[in-house]
Write an enzyme that holds these catalytic residues in place. Structure first.
Site, PDB file in Angstrom:
ATOM      1  N   LYS A 110      34.851  25.965  -7.198  1.00 50.55           N
ATOM      2  CA  LYS A 110      33.930  27.101  -7.276  1.00 50.55           C
ATOM      3  C   LYS A 110      33.329  27.134  -8.661  1.00 50.55           C
ATOM      4  O   LYS A 110      33.948  26.681  -9.630  1.00 50.55           O
ATOM      5  CB  LYS A 110      34.695  28.408  -7.038  1.00 50.55           C
TER       6      LYS A 110
HETATM    7  N1  GLU Z   1      30.125  30.040  -0.895  1.00 49.66           N
HETATM    8  C1  GLU Z   1      30.517  29.811   0.457  1.00 49.66           C
HETATM    9  C2  GLU Z   1      31.994  30.110   0.645  1.00 49.66           C
HETATM   10  O1  GLU Z   1      32.580  30.840  -0.122  1.00 49.66           O
HETATM   11  C3  GLU Z   1      30.091  28.436   0.955  1.00 49.66           C
HETATM   12  C4  GLU Z   1      30.693  27.291   0.223  1.00 49.66           C
HETATM   13  C5  GLU Z   1      30.125  25.938   0.648  1.00 49.66           C
HETATM   14  O2  GLU Z   1      29.359  25.882   1.583  1.00 49.66           O
HETATM   15  O3  GLU Z   1      30.483  24.964  -0.004  1.00 49.66           O
HETATM   16  O4  GLU Z   1      32.586  29.682   1.591  1.00 49.66           O
END
Ligand code: GLU
Length: 420
Positions: A110
């Site tokens: 993240k």
């Molecule tokens: N931000 C989204 C999540 O928390 C998508 C992450 C992604 O598609 O890599 O799942």
């Protein structure tokens, strides 16, 4: 079993407490648990950016890779003023468990930039994004770590991301990031994916509990990409959406919210305020409404030890990451609330991100129907596997989902061995 943590609002502690419980139930080796409790790599950068008025602002940015045991790290980038390291660590680890729950071949990561994207111009956002990509460049890429949108970021930001990465590598590399516009290698169905996954989980939960969608009501906290699409998707199954909110507060209408009208209003105003299709309520009041399904689809820590006992919903489907604190888990459990945990409920997004990455690597693109059918199969199977695990071990759905995900990551970590 239920976890308790010292700082209730620290999501990283919440993640670790639930991981500890799941690991104990799985009988994992202590060495393995210590590996899974921590993040593989954490990058912090400070980014001087020239603002439109000529001043220079120094932004702080993070990228955390929790695990690359099952595949490249995968997870969004958040632009928000309250982004901090422990939050990004927790979000990265949740991505690891999420990808493992739906069994897509990714680890978890993240990113975050401390900024207020709503107060920045388009060109300032572009400069921050390009500077951020440059700062983490050596540690990301289609086989290393593949970012995506999250709170405060969107397809345009992913387009700048892909462009910056491709320019530096002197190659066309759309698989370096997902959630892109379709013309740049984005996948059909990606924008709707998280909300559609929320709907599929709600549908499966109702089926499991023998409830009829046409007789059910729902309240949705949040009206961003996840909240709004969840609302529309749930409404399409016959469930009545009686409340929805944004950061400033919510709207309640027992006859059902006019979602098409609200969507039009929000496209222009970018806020709920001013739309008079119901009574104004606070975000806290929304959580406590007498509805069948509550969908917290905004942010972390909104259901805590202070308000969990006051909730009335029979089912909670966690559109957001970490909306329920670890200390609230037991209260919800004791009340018999059927919780579809975040690492399952909002996994539709990363599932279609996986499809996007696959399509980009093959340069072969699927129809919306193909995307939707594949995603539905994965979500329905993962829901069934979680509920089955919960029943077999007499655990909550949350700990069951952790068990499912953690076991898969433990397996690859064990098989790969410790390199020294
Ligand atoms: N931000 C989204 C999540 O928390 C998508 C992450 C992604 O598609 O890599 O799942």
């Amino acid at each position: 079993m239920n976890p308790q943590v010292a700082s209730e609002d620290n999501p990283y502690q919440a993640m670790q407490a639930r991981l500890d419980l799941a690991s104990e139930r799985l009988g994992l080796e202590p060495n393995l648990i210590s590996i899974l409790r921590t993040c593989e790599r954490e990058i912090t950068i400070s980014m001087p950016v020239v603002m439109d008025d000529g001043s220079v602002e120094v932004f702080e940015g993070f990228r955390v890779q929790h695990s690359t045991s099952r595949g490249p790290a995968k997870g969004g980038i958040r632009y928000a003023l309250n982004v901090n390291r422990d939050e990004v660590r927790a979000l990265a680890a949740w991505m690891t468990w999420k990808c493992a729950v739906v069994n897509v071949p990714f680890g978890g990561g993240k990113g975050g930039v401390v900024c207020d994207p709503f107060k920045m111009s388009k060109s300032e956002l572009e400069r921050v994004t390009r500077r951020y990509v440059t700062g983490i460049m050596d540690f990301i890429g289609p086989d290393r770590d593949v970012p995506a949108p999250d709170m405060g970021t969107d397809g345009q930001i992913m387009a700048w991301f892909m462009d910056t990465y491709s320019m530096h590598k002197h190659a066309y590399l759309p698989a370096s990031v997902t959630g892109k516009p379709i013309s740049l290698g984005g996948s059909l169905g990606r924008i709707e994916a998280t909300g559609r996954g929320v709907m599929l989980c709600a549908r499966e939960a109702l089926k499991h509990l023998g409830m009829n969608p046409k007789e059910c009501t729902t309240a949705i906290q949040g009206s961003g990409n996840v909240g709004m699409i969840s609302a529309l998707q749930l409404a399409s199954t016959g469930i009545k959406v009686v409340a929805i909110s944004d950061v400033h507060g919510g709207l309640y209408n027992e006859k059902g919210i006019d979602l098409a009208g609200l969507r039009k209003h929000m496209k222009v105003q970018r806020k709920l305020d001013g739309f008079d299709g119901g009574d104004r309520i606070s975000n806290n009041e929304l959580l406590e409404l007498e509805v069948d399904i509550l969908v917290p689809a905004a942010t972390e820590n909104v259901i805590t030890s202070k308000n969990a006992a006051k909730l009335h919903a029979r089912i909670i489907v966690e559109g957001a990451n970490g909306p329920v604190t670890a200390n609230a888990d037991k209260i919800l459990d004791d009340k018999g609330v059927f919780v579809v945990p975040d690492i399952l409920a909002n996994a539709g997004g990363v599932t279609v991100s996986y499809f996007e990455w696959v399509q980009d690597r093959m340069s072969f693109f699927w129809t919306q129907r193909e995307v939707e059918e594949r995603m539905e199969r994965i979500m329905v199977d993962s829901f069934a596997a979680t509920v089955d695990m919960a029943q077999r071990f007499g655990e909550s759905n949350r700990i069951a989902a952790y068990m499912l995900g953690v076991d898969r990551v433990a397996d690859t970590t064990r098989m790969r061995g410790i390199y020294a």
